[in-house]
Scaffold this motif. Structure first.
Motif, mmCIF file in Angstrom:
data_model
loop_
_atom_site.group_PDB
_atom_site.id
_atom_site.type_symbol
_atom_site.label_atom_id
_atom_site.label_comp_id
_atom_site.label_asym_id
_atom_site.label_seq_id
_atom_site.Cartn_x
_atom_site.Cartn_y
_atom_site.Cartn_z
ATOM 1 N N VAL A 225 -1.772 14.629 1.073
ATOM 2 C CA VAL A 225 -1.033 14.840 2.316
ATOM 3 C C VAL A 225 -0.091 13.668 2.536
ATOM 4 C CG1 VAL A 225 -2.842 16.199 3.428
ATOM 5 C CG2 VAL A 225 -2.830 13.710 3.698
ATOM 6 N N SER A 226 0.973 13.923 3.262
ATOM 7 C CA SER A 226 1.900 12.865 3.643
ATOM 8 C C SER A 226 1.576 12.437 5.061
ATOM 9 C CB SER A 226 3.346 13.369 3.567
ATOM 10 O OG SER A 226 4.253 12.375 3.989
ATOM 11 N N SER A 227 1.329 11.138 5.238
ATOM 12 C CA SER A 227 0.877 10.650 6.541
ATOM 13 C C SER A 227 1.154 9.161 6.677
ATOM 14 C CB SER A 227 -0.630 10.904 6.692
ATOM 15 O OG SER A 227 -1.155 10.301 7.855
ATOM 16 N N ARG A 228 1.307 8.705 7.925
ATOM 17 C CA ARG A 228 1.386 7.272 8.180
ATOM 18 C C ARG A 228 0.001 6.630 8.207
ATOM 19 N NH1 ARG A 228 5.709 8.099 12.463
ATOM 20 N NH2 ARG A 228 7.662 7.316 11.570
ATOM 21 N N ALA A 229 -1.039 7.437 8.099
ATOM 22 C CA ALA A 229 -2.404 6.917 8.232
ATOM 23 C C ALA A 229 -2.891 6.173 7.000
ATOM 24 C CB ALA A 229 -3.366 8.060 8.557
ATOM 25 N N PHE A 230 -2.102 6.114 5.932
ATOM 26 C CA PHE A 230 -2.493 5.345 4.761
ATOM 27 C C PHE A 230 -2.067 3.883 4.867
ATOM 28 C CE2 PHE A 230 -2.120 9.685 2.916
ATOM 29 C CZ PHE A 230 -3.436 9.824 2.528
ATOM 30 N N SER A 231 -0.844 3.661 5.323
ATOM 31 C CA SER A 231 -0.332 2.284 5.334
ATOM 32 C C SER A 231 0.476 1.923 6.569
ATOM 33 C CB SER A 231 0.564 2.068 4.107
ATOM 34 O OG SER A 231 1.778 2.786 4.267
ATOM 35 N N ARG B 63 -6.806 12.481 8.003
ATOM 36 C CA ARG B 63 -6.752 13.723 8.791
ATOM 37 C C ARG B 63 -6.957 13.454 10.277
ATOM 38 N NH1 ARG B 63 -6.489 18.047 5.551
ATOM 39 N NH2 ARG B 63 -7.375 17.996 3.451
ATOM 40 N N ASP B 64 -7.837 12.493 10.577
ATOM 41 C CA ASP B 64 -8.139 12.201 11.985
ATOM 42 C C ASP B 64 -7.033 11.415 12.675
ATOM 43 O OD1 ASP B 64 -10.553 13.475 11.683
ATOM 44 O OD2 ASP B 64 -11.738 11.634 11.512
ATOM 45 N N PRO C 62 -10.616 -4.309 4.108
ATOM 46 C CA PRO C 62 -12.054 -4.624 3.977
ATOM 47 C C PRO C 62 -12.941 -3.409 4.216
ATOM 48 C CG PRO C 62 -10.925 -6.282 5.299
ATOM 49 C CD PRO C 62 -9.967 -5.147 5.145
ATOM 50 N N LEU C 63 -12.526 -2.542 5.118
ATOM 51 C CA LEU C 63 -13.284 -1.327 5.396
ATOM 52 C C LEU C 63 -13.261 -0.398 4.179
ATOM 53 C CD1 LEU C 63 -14.775 0.543 7.370
ATOM 54 C CD2 LEU C 63 -12.545 1.275 8.233
ATOM 55 N N ARG C 64 -12.099 -0.259 3.583
ATOM 56 C CA ARG C 64 -11.984 0.586 2.391
ATOM 57 C C ARG C 64 -12.856 0.063 1.257
ATOM 58 N NH1 ARG C 64 -5.464 1.282 3.085
ATOM 59 N NH2 ARG C 64 -5.524 3.330 4.108
ATOM 60 N N GLU C 65 -12.848 -1.239 1.070
ATOM 61 C CA GLU C 65 -13.628 -1.834 -0.021
ATOM 62 C C GLU C 65 -15.126 -1.654 0.218
ATOM 63 O OE1 GLU C 65 -12.220 -5.829 -0.068
ATOM 64 O OE2 GLU C 65 -10.433 -5.351 -1.268
ATOM 65 N N ALA C 66 -15.557 -1.836 1.461
ATOM 66 C CA ALA C 66 -16.982 -1.680 1.769
ATOM 67 C C ALA C 66 -17.424 -0.237 1.582
ATOM 68 C CB ALA C 66 -17.251 -2.141 3.202
ATOM 69 N N ALA C 67 -16.599 0.696 2.026
ATOM 70 C CA ALA C 67 -16.942 2.111 1.902
ATOM 71 C C ALA C 67 -16.972 2.532 0.430
ATOM 72 C CB ALA C 67 -15.937 2.961 2.680
ATOM 73 N N ALA C 68 -15.982 2.092 -0.333
ATOM 74 C CA ALA C 68 -15.932 2.439 -1.751
ATOM 75 C C ALA C 68 -17.154 1.914 -2.483
ATOM 76 C CB ALA C 68 -14.661 1.885 -2.385
ATOM 77 N N GLY C 69 -17.672 0.769 -2.037
ATOM 78 C CA GLY C 69 -18.836 0.173 -2.679
ATOM 79 C C GLY C 69 -20.081 1.029 -2.594
ATOM 80 N N VAL C 70 -20.115 1.944 -1.632
ATOM 81 C CA VAL C 70 -21.271 2.841 -1.504
ATOM 82 C C VAL C 70 -20.863 4.295 -1.793
ATOM 83 C CG1 VAL C 70 -22.527 1.355 0.079
ATOM 84 C CG2 VAL C 70 -20.900 3.025 1.009
ATOM 85 N N GLY C 71 -19.719 4.458 -2.481
ATOM 86 C CA GLY C 71 -19.279 5.791 -2.879
ATOM 87 C C GLY C 71 -18.688 6.625 -1.769
ATOM 88 N N ASN C 72 -18.282 5.987 -0.685
ATOM 89 C CA ASN C 72 -17.705 6.698 0.466
ATOM 90 C C ASN C 72 -16.181 6.669 0.350
ATOM 91 O OD1 ASN C 72 -16.588 7.282 3.024
ATOM 92 N ND2 ASN C 72 -18.379 6.520 4.110
ATOM 93 N N TRP C 73 -15.540 7.859 0.262
ATOM 94 C CA TRP C 73 -14.086 7.886 0.137
ATOM 95 C C TRP C 73 -13.390 8.345 1.424
ATOM 96 C CZ3 TRP C 73 -11.612 12.801 0.108
ATOM 97 C CH2 TRP C 73 -12.457 13.903 -0.076
ATOM 98 N N GLU C 74 -14.114 8.198 2.540
ATOM 99 C CA GLU C 74 -13.578 8.611 3.843
ATOM 100 C C GLU C 74 -12.311 7.834 4.217
ATOM 101 O OE1 GLU C 74 -15.174 8.768 8.485
ATOM 102 O OE2 GLU C 74 -16.585 8.592 6.819
ATOM 103 N N TYR C 75 -12.198 6.593 3.704
ATOM 104 C CA TYR C 75 -11.054 5.743 4.050
ATOM 105 C C TYR C 75 -10.208 5.416 2.810
ATOM 106 C CZ TYR C 75 -14.568 4.841 7.663
ATOM 107 O OH TYR C 75 -15.530 4.990 8.624
ATOM 108 N N ALA C 76 -10.426 6.107 1.723
ATOM 109 C CA ALA C 76 -9.814 5.752 0.445
ATOM 110 C C ALA C 76 -8.298 5.631 0.523
ATOM 111 C CB ALA C 76 -10.186 6.775 -0.620
#
Length: 340
Positions: free
Chosen positions: A260-266, A279-280, A297-311
């Motif tokens: 998707v194209s969004s400003r929510a990435f960067s 999406r949110d 930091p949030l992305r890195e912490a989430a990725a460390g436990v296999g969570n791609w909610e903030y990827a």
């Protein structure tokens, strides 16, 4: 012979900031008879110089133009409020950031000049008259990335040798020249035609959503002299795509991923894997480059436990069709001659 006329394959390996573009990938493109780009936009000057020292000719360099606009402080405060409960989930302290809005442009431009690339391209804006002169004095082709006919005319008149016309399906950041600008939604073919109709005469390189040989042929038939592909190389052997993003993209079909194209990435419009956070927060205001740095930091912490909610996995449309293997194999598969 003109650079674009010398290519064995009318397919360039696009710059992919944040890791995927590597000297190995650029060198593989050169060995196959085309051009690959180092992506200096978000690198430190030291990283950029190191990469420059490891590439073999011919190669290209891409840089991000300095950003002239500061996000609204009220928008930044609101972003902190949005992120606060997310950081709490992982027992993290939200960072305070002060991004460099110049992207290190002046120093990187000088470093690139000294390395003598075959071509230098600009994203998020256009070279100045003095910069065009410096490039041309060194026989370095000057390309500018555009997303609409108006910018295309400005770049041509300023001295660009070719334009990278970037459509809405492109992975990564859309190269609007302002963070507040709403990107042109016309298809790549329509944009190519609109740019030509506006009076642009210089060569056009098509970019955005080109994932196979049929896409390449279509872009060439629409008026481009070559195409620039990035997402198609994200899983290739030579790419520096992170381990987590490689896993995510490899699971594209299983996870039913789409981009998707969004400003929510960067904080400025970019196309990437549609995460829950994206999406949110589709309606986020222009916050580039603060958002990406604040949420890292949030992305890195989430990725460390296999969570791609903030990827942060920037990729174009057709995410489920990305192949793997060597860059040479992928380049050969993209060549129009691969069609039977």
């Amino acid at each position: 012979m003109d650079l674009l006329e010398s290519l064995n394959i009318p397919v360039l390996v696009a710059p992919m900031a944040g890791g995927p573009s590597t000297p190995a990938l650029v060198n593989a493109a050169a060995a196959a008879g085309t051009i690959g780009f180092l992506a200096g936009g978000t690198q430190t000057l030291e990283q950029f110089k190191q990469d420059l020292s490891q590439v073999t000719a011919p190669f290209g360099v891409n840089l991000f133009q300095p950003q002239l606009e500061e996000p609204d402080p009220a928008d930044l405060a609101r972003l902190s409020q949005i992120l606060a409960p997310e950081f709490e989930k992982f027992d993290l302290v939200q960072p305070s950031v002060s991004p460099d809005l110049t992207n290190g442009w002046a120093e990187k431009f000088e470093a690139a000049l000294a390395a003598q690339p075959a071509v230098m391209s600009a994203t998020f804006g256009c070279f100045s008259a003095a910069e065009f002169q410096q490039l041309h004095e060194r026989n370095i082709a000057a390309w500018v990335t555009v997303t609409n006919p108006e910018d295309a005319l400005i770049a041509q008149d300023a001295g660009a040798d070719a334009l990278v016309v970037q459509g809405p399906k492109a992975g990564g950041h859309r190269s609007t020249w302002s963070i507040t600008e709403e990107p042109d939604s016309r298809s790549l073919a329509e944009l190519l035609q609109a740019v030509r109709n506006a009076g642009v005469k210089i060569p056009l390189i098509a970019a955005g959503g080109i994932m196979n040989a049929a896409d390449v042929r279509g872009a060439l038939q629409a008026g481009a002299v070559a195409v620039s592909c990035g997402s198609a190389f994200l899983l290739c052997d030579e790419a520096g795509t992170s381990t987590f993003n490689r896993w995510l993209l490899a699971q594209a079909t299983v996870l039913d991923l789409e981009s998707v194209s969004s400003r929510a990435f960067s904080g400025r419009f970019a196309r990437g894997v549609a995460t829950q956070f994206a999406r949110d927060n589709e309606g986020l205001p222009p916050l580039y480059p603060y958002l990406n740095k604040m949420i890292t930091p949030l992305r890195e912490a989430a990725a460390g436990v296999g969570n791609w909610e903030y990827a942060y996995c920037l990729v174009g449309s057709g995410v489920q069709g990305i192949g793997s293997g060597s860059a040479k194999r992928i380049l050969m598969s993209l060549a129009p001659s691969a069609l039977r």
